[in-house]
Each structure stands twice: as C-alpha cells, then as structure tokens.
Design a protein around this motif. Structure first.
Motif: not given
Lengths: 333, 435
Positions: A16-17, A20-21, B363, B366, B414-417
């Motif tokens: 997830t964002t 990662i951050m 979200t 990015i 996708c990390p922002a889903r």
C-alpha cells in the motif's frame, strides 16, 4: 446471509502507499543516524523539528479544509514524515529552528497540499523546500549568496573562482575537486562522510547507499534509475573536464548527489510513468546536473531535479507505451 | 523459461484442491439449463413442457452462426421454460428439467477416423464452446477466415485457486491428447503447442510421458510440443499465451487467426474428444470448488444447469464465507447469493473468507507506474483511470482502454488500490455510447 459484491479483481497485493512510504522512512534512517553521529544533538533536534512540523502542517491543513481529525489521521500515509525527514536531511546541522519550521510548512502546505495532497504535487516537496531554504535564508545558513557565482546552493566553493566568498563552513568541501582546487579529503572520507562539510543527511554516502539498497530489495525503487542518473552525470562531468577520469568518483560522492539520486529524483509522484519515460528522465537529469554544476561552479543537484520534475508531465504526454500488438503506420504497410 | 513482458506473480492458492481427484457430482433433483451458455445468440428451445428427454438429447438449437446447441444433462421431464434471475444480476431463459432416473443415452454416433469437415460438424452438433471462460463456439473458431498453421492448447490455468484444467491433464492425458489431435486435424495444422504454467510440474510430466506414445503412432504427422511457461499472471490470456509459445503478436483488436494461430482450452479439447470419439455432447464439465469459506474444497464433474446450492451442499456447505465468486478471483464475478445454475464456461466456484481478499478503499494515485510495468498489453492504466474520472473518454481511450482485456494485474499491484479495471470498463462503456 449477505455476501460482498464487488468488481474484479478480488485479490490485491500487499503493498500500500502507506507501507511504501514507511519503507522510505526506514531507508532514510541510516543516513539520519549517521548525520546525528557526525553533527551531534543539534542534528537530531533539527530532524525531530522537521518531522513534527511536517506531520502537523499536513493535519492542520486538512482540518482547515474541513476534514475531520479522525479522517485526517486515517488518511495519514507517512508521506509527510518522508518529506519532513528529507527536509531535515537537507539542512545544515546548525540551521536555526525557525528555518526548519518554515521550510517544512512551505514544503507541505505550498508544494504539496495546495496542489491537491499526496500524489498531486508537481515538484518534490523536499527539493522545493531545500531550494526555498537556501534562497530565503541564505544569510542565516551562512551567507551563501555569492557575488562571483550567483546563488550557491549548498557549499561555499573555495576554488579559484570563488576566493573571497563569505566563509562560514571552514572545512574543505568536496565539490572543490570538481572546480579545480586540491583537497586533503580522500574518496573514503567522502564515502563515510568523515571530515566532510554538508547538510545533515547528505554527508554519509555509505548510509544513503545502504538505504537505497533496502529500497531496491523491497521493490520500492528500481535500481536502474539512480544508476542511469549517476552514469549520465559522470559521463558528462568527465567530458566537460577534459576527460579527467579522476573526477568520476568525487563527482558522485560530493554534495547532495547521492541523496538526490536515490531518494529525491526517484520520488514516484514526480517521475514519468513508463519505463521509456524514465530512461529519458534520468538521462536528462544526469546531463542537467553535470551541466549546471559546470556552469554555476556550485552544487546544482536540487535545481536539476526541480527542473526535471517540471518536464515530467511533458515526458508522460510524449512517451506513451505502444500497446501490445499495436501496428505502427510503417509496419502496417 | 518462456513468457511475456509484464504480468506479476500472484499467490496461486492452488494447494487446497491441486491433489484432489475429480469427483463425480451425483444427480440432483432439479436442473435449470440456461440457453445462453456461450457468446452470441441464445439457443432456441426445441422441446416442450412435459416432454421426456434423454441424457445428452438436443433440447435447444443454435440460433445463428455464433451460437451453440444445448443438450439435456439428464434423463428427465421438461418442467418449465422461462426466465430465471441469477445471482450475477442477469436474467436468462432456462429449461427446468426434473430427472426421472436412469434411462437411455441420447448421444450422437461415434465417429471413426473422421474427416476435418466431420470433426467440425460434430463439434458444432455437440454444442462445444470455449471452456476457458469466453464461451466462443468452437466450431466457428475452427473455420477461420485467415490461414492458420499453429494450434495452441491452453493448459496454463493462471487464475489462482482453480485446478480443473490441471486435474484434467493429470487424469485424462490420453483422451486429452486425442482431442488435441482431432482439433489439429480439423484445422489442418501440424504444429501444436500445449502451454502449461511451471507451477503444475505433474501435469507437464504427465503430458510429456503420454506424448509420443499411443496417439502419436496412429495419427501420423502431428507433433505435440509441451511448453512449460513461467508462473506469472496472466500467462493464460490468449494473446500472452500465443506470444509466449510462438513469439507472434496478435494485432490489437484482432483475432489469433490473424497471426495464424487458434487457441483452445484443455477442457475444450477433452470435450472434442468425447464428442467425436464417444458421440457425447457437451453437458458436463470439471469445475473447482474452493476457498476457505467452503468446508470441503474439491474438483467436481458437474452437469450443466446444476444449481449452485446443490454443489455447495455436496461440498459440505459454506463456512464463515464473505464473498461468493463464479470463476477465479482475478476475473470472476461476485454472486449476491447462491441462486446460480452452472454453465459451460464456469471453471470454478469460490467461497472466500474475509482474510482471503482485500476489501478495498482507494487512495490517491501516487504515480508509481507499477500498473504500467505489469500490464501485459503495455497500456497505462493510471492515465485511463485519471482521464475517465474527469470524463475525458477520448484521452482515456488514447492510453489504450479498448485494448484491455481486464485481467486485473494492474489493480492487483496498485498500492493506492485504485479501481483501475472498473475505470477501463467505464471507458469502454462510454466509448460505446459515443460520449
């Protein structure tokens, strides 16, 4: 019994964002620790101020935009911490506290939140913050505006062109190599940051490289991009200096290059989306860095990245992947 | 190992049913046989309410070129023909059949040493459609307009959880290879590749061991090459499979036959064997029932029209299940309840626990570009998503939305889903509507 109804795909990866951050924060830690060991408590205090201010400015901005505190905290994704750490790492250890605070507020509020928050900023907040600090508070940071050379981003260059510059940081600076001065610093000093003058996070290249390797192993960044950036920068630097290959290593290990190449230039938001676009972008950054360094005789990594950031939308609208099996006009004949 | 550019590794979760032999699902009290089990026009019923039908008897005829025959799954009485709403939200006309116990079989005449035309005609009669999921009538596929020189058999099964093709390759290798050779004969091709993902080493070994023995000697020149493929999603998609096995690129918007290739699923090849050699029409298939939400995961041989609730009962019932899926977890559809009747294209039913899938709150993007890196069609999903969200359909199309086959790899990584696949579907819909 009620079953969940949704659109495919029903499986999602674990990244997830936020994760990662968090990885980026962890990757920055070795360099932060090295900075604190080299510069002492004041470095640690400055980093703490930066992280706290960045976090607070994001939350306060959201509260001002009528987002509930609960939602603002739920949306917290570590990006403000990354920005805070990076801003702190880009300041000198003896910078006044208010410089740190103002820089972080500028980076978060003006550069990031006003453009729409995470993912929407046009330029990297930390890079913009670094430049903001050195333009606005040059005097407070050691009087770095130099009549000979114009704006000097990070270092006083004590080489032949800059004799008479206001000298605040007395230690020999590694960039002098590039500009013709002799220095007692060896490449090993540059790698470990011992005896090197610079900002908190940029001096210990070894720690930065360790952090970079962590990011590569965690699949956060692609190893190609820092390597391409470095390679193109080195090639042009060597060419511009009459093929003096001795400059290759110092040009990498001097100034903010390693920090910029690993952590700032690779920021997702401000890099192109396609592989091809990234090749263009990082080669461009490398050439621009070498050229700006040569022309201004000062550290220009942050300016190169800032300018690079600005052309990313341009790259993305011109470098578009060719869909699989799409026939170009030529092949169609 | 051969593969394609893009894609990603997805935990395959196949262990639940990988080693469970195919079990025959017993006859249930009611069958609701849908008339739209394929792409194209629904079949037209040729039976009347009250009529007695044999197992395998033709009950609905293909209506038009792209359509397929439907056969009765059991000996029984037609109770009703009418619309039934199922749990995907669609309403289809179904023939309700009540079994009357054992009876004679209404099969076709078995064919000995058939010609190419006879094979194609039989495949059309038997109502065989692509059983990998698309449901395109196989007889139509075997009469391509372009010249075809290669047959690719899809044994990849890259969807997580599913094992029906895997079990078929393990348990019916001889029949499968015969079916493959029949398809090759119908097409008049001699180059045959069977693509299998490397995570099914047993299936690869089984087919390799069978290959070159019995069927080959009798049928002469055709030569089957088993190609192990890298375990990577979506390896089993038509275009990626063709590229991995033959290095040919199907043109965007084109059919495989444009590069001289026809692709068939292993289940389809097995159905072809049964139709030609045994005269048995397509009215049953192997499906995987799996997921942590089902008490007894297994691979079943199920008749078309079997109500899902009976399949669930046969698998010992649901257990703490949150999501029902028809098909695999990457491209399957959710069901709101168990009111669904099995069709020719259903390779799996999954009952998932809350911890098996990720409930998703998107979200902000990015811009990490992972969706671009993994897209097997080399599109830029992030920009499709971005532009369709601001109602710019034309630009979303420019970034390749129409070439997307909705494998879901982009949304997986996708990390922002982001709802990337939904955005693609929205773009396609808006494009069709001319907005």
């Amino acid at each position: 019994m009620k079953y969940k109804f949704s659109s495919s795909p029903h499986l999602r990866g674990n990244d997830t964002t936020k994760r990662i951050m968090l990885d980026v924060c962890l990757a920055l830690l070795p360099a932060c620790i090295a900075g604190c060991l080299l510069f002492g408590w004041k470095a640690l205090i400055l980093l703490a101020i930066c992280v706290a201010t960045s976090f607070a400015s994001e939350i306060i901005y959201k509260l001002c935009s009528k987002v509930s505190l609960k939602k603002a905290l739920a949306e917290f994704d570590f990006t403000s911490i990354v920005t805070g750490l990076l801003v702190g790492m880009n300041l000198y250890a003896d910078s006044p506290w208010y410089v740190a605070v103002l820089t972080c507020v500028f980076a978060i509020v003006v550069v990031k939140m006003l453009f729409g928050g995470t993912g929407k900023n046009v330029v990297n907040p930390a890079i913009a913050g670094r430049i903001f600090a050195f333009i606005s508070f040059g005097a407070a940071l050691g009087g770095t505006f130099n009549s000979n050379m114009g704006f000097d981003d990070v270092y006083h260059v004590q080489g032949p062109t800059s004799v008479g510059a206001t000298v605040h940081h007395v230690t020999a600076t590694p960039l002098q190599y590039l500009f013709g001065a002799t220095s007692e610093l060896s490449n090993w000093d540059l790698l470990f940051g011992t005896g090197v003058n610079g900002t908190i996070g940029e001096v210990c290249k070894l720690a930065l490289i360790i952090g970079g390797l962590y990011l590569v192993l965690r699949n956060v960044i692609n190893w190609r991009w820092p390597v391409i950036y470095t390679a193109s920068m080195v090639v042009l630097t060597v060419c511009l200096n009459k093929f003096n290959f001795d400059l290759a290593i110092p040009s990498i290990l001097s100034g903010g290059f390693v920090l910029g190449a690993i952590f700032m230039a690779t920021d997702y938001v401000t890099t192109p989306a396609t592989k091809a676009g990234n090749y263009v972008y990082f080669v461009f950054l490398g050439l621009l860095t070498a050229l700006l360094r040569h022309l201004t005789q000062s550290e220009s990594v942050s300016f190169a990245i800032l300018l690079g950031n600005l052309i990313v939308p341009l790259i993305d609208s011109f470098v578009i992947n060719k869909p699989f099996g799409k026939v170009t006009a030529k092949e169609g004949k | 190992m051969k593969s394609f550019r893009g894609g990603t590794h997805i935990p395959d979760n196949k262990q639940q049913t990988a080693n469970i032999p195919i079990e025959i699902m017993p006859v249930v009290p009611d069958y609701y046989v849908s008339l739209a089990q394929h792409i194209g026009k629904p079949a037209e019923p040729i039976v009347e309410v009250g009529q007695l039908v044999k197992e395998g008897e033709l009950i609905a005829k293909a209506s038009g070129f792209v359509s397929a025959n439907i056969h009765s799954p059991v000996c029984g009485t037609i109770v009703d023909i009418g619309p039934y709403k199922n749990a995907t939200g669609a309403t289809t006309t179904c023939i309700h059949i009540k079994p009357t116990g054992e009876g004679t079989l209404g099969y076709y005449e078995p064919l000995n040493d058939p010609t190419a035309e006879q094979i194609v005609a039989r495949i059309a009669e038997a109502g065989i459609v692509g059983m990998g999921g698309a449901g395109f009538p196989t007889a139509v596929k075997l009469q391509p307009k372009d010249k075809v020189d290669t047959l690719v058999i899809n044994g990849v099964e890259c969807e997580p959880y599913l094992n029906c093709d895997n079990r078929l390759m393990l348990e019916k290798p001889v029949e499968l290879l015969k079916g493959i050779r029949l398809i090759a004969k119908a097409l008049g091709v001699s180059r045959i590749y069977v693509g299998i993902e490397a995570n099914k080493p047993q299936a690869i070994q089984t087919l390799l061991a069978q290959d070159g023995t019995a069927p080959k000697a009798t049928e002469g020149s055709t030569d089957i090459v088993v190609v192990p493929l890298k375990t990577k999603y979506p390896q089993g998609a038509e275009k990626t499979l063709i590229y991995a096995t033959t290095k040919r690129k199907v043109p965007a918007g084109g059919l495989p036959s444009a590069v001289g290739v026809v692709v068939c699923n292993v289940a389809t090849a097995y159905a072809v064997y049964q139709a030609v050699t045994l005269g048995k029409p397509l009215y049953e298939r192997v499906m995987t029932v799996s997921g942590n939400g089902i008490k007894k995961p297994q691979n079943l041989l199920v008749r078309m029209g079997t109500p899902l609730k009976d399949i669930v009962t046969f698998c010992a019932g649901l257990d703490n299940c949150d999501k029902l899926l028809m098909g695999g977890p990457m491209m399957g559809k959710t069901l709101v309840d168990l009111s669904y009747n099995l069709t020719k294209t259903d390779s799996g039913f999954l009952a998932l626990h809350e911890d098996e899938y990720v409930s998703v709150l998107p979200t902000a993007c990015i811009h990490c570009g992972r969706c671009v890196d993994v897209c097997p069609m080399h599109l830029e999903p992030l920009y499709i998503d971005f532009y369709i969200q601001v109602n710019d359909t034309a630009t979303a199309v420019k970034y390749g939305a129409l070439d997307c086959f909705e494998c879901g790899t982009c949304a997986f990584v996708c990390p922002a889903r982001r709802p990337l696949v939904q955005s693609v579907r929205l773009t396609k819909q808006r494009h069709r509507e001319g907005k």
